[in-house]
Design a protein around this motif. Structure first.
Motif, short mmCIF file in Angstrom:
data_model
loop_
_atom_site.label_atom_id
_atom_site.label_comp_id
_atom_site.label_asym_id
_atom_site.label_seq_id
_atom_site.Cartn_x
_atom_site.Cartn_y
_atom_site.Cartn_z
N GLN A 152 0.80 -1.21 0.00
CA GLN A 152 0.00 0.00 0.00
C GLN A 152 0.84 1.27 0.00
O GLN A 152 0.45 2.27 -0.54
N ASP A 153 2.02 1.25 0.60
CA ASP A 153 2.81 2.46 0.74
C ASP A 153 3.92 2.58 -0.31
O ASP A 153 4.79 3.41 -0.20
N GLU A 154 3.88 1.75 -1.35
CA GLU A 154 4.91 1.80 -2.38
C GLU A 154 4.70 3.01 -3.28
O GLU A 154 3.59 3.27 -3.74
N GLY A 189 4.62 9.61 -6.31
CA GLY A 189 3.19 9.29 -6.26
C GLY A 189 2.98 7.82 -5.97
O GLY A 189 3.87 6.99 -6.20
N PRO A 190 1.81 7.45 -5.46
CA PRO A 190 1.53 6.06 -5.15
C PRO A 190 1.44 5.21 -6.42
O PRO A 190 0.94 5.68 -7.44
N LEU A 191 1.96 4.01 -6.35
CA LEU A 191 1.89 3.08 -7.48
C LEU A 191 0.65 2.21 -7.35
O LEU A 191 0.24 1.87 -6.25
#
Length: 70
Positions: A4-6, A13-15
């Protein structure tokens, strides 16, 4: 499955689970849209590796470093 935090190593930005690639040089993950219908930034390049006769994925950071070193 993606954590979730990658985040993208280029834009932070979040992947998401599908629209990403790993850089051949640094190994970091970055946004790589696999469809023209998605609203995802293009944070890397697909390049050809002449010696290996293969396509490789490079994040914008590594691609730019290669261009400056040429």
């Amino acid at each position: 499955m993606i954590e979730q935090d990658e985040t993208c190593i280029v834009c932070s930005g979040p992947l998401d689970e599908h629209h990403q690639a790993s850089c051949q040089m640094c190994g970091g993950k970055f946004h790589q849209p696999w469809s023209v219908d998605v609203d995802i930034p293009q944070c890397g390049r697909i390049a050809s590796h002449d010696e290996a006769l293969a396509l490789v994925f490079l994040c914008h950071n590594c691609y730019q470093a290669l261009q400056e070193g040429s």
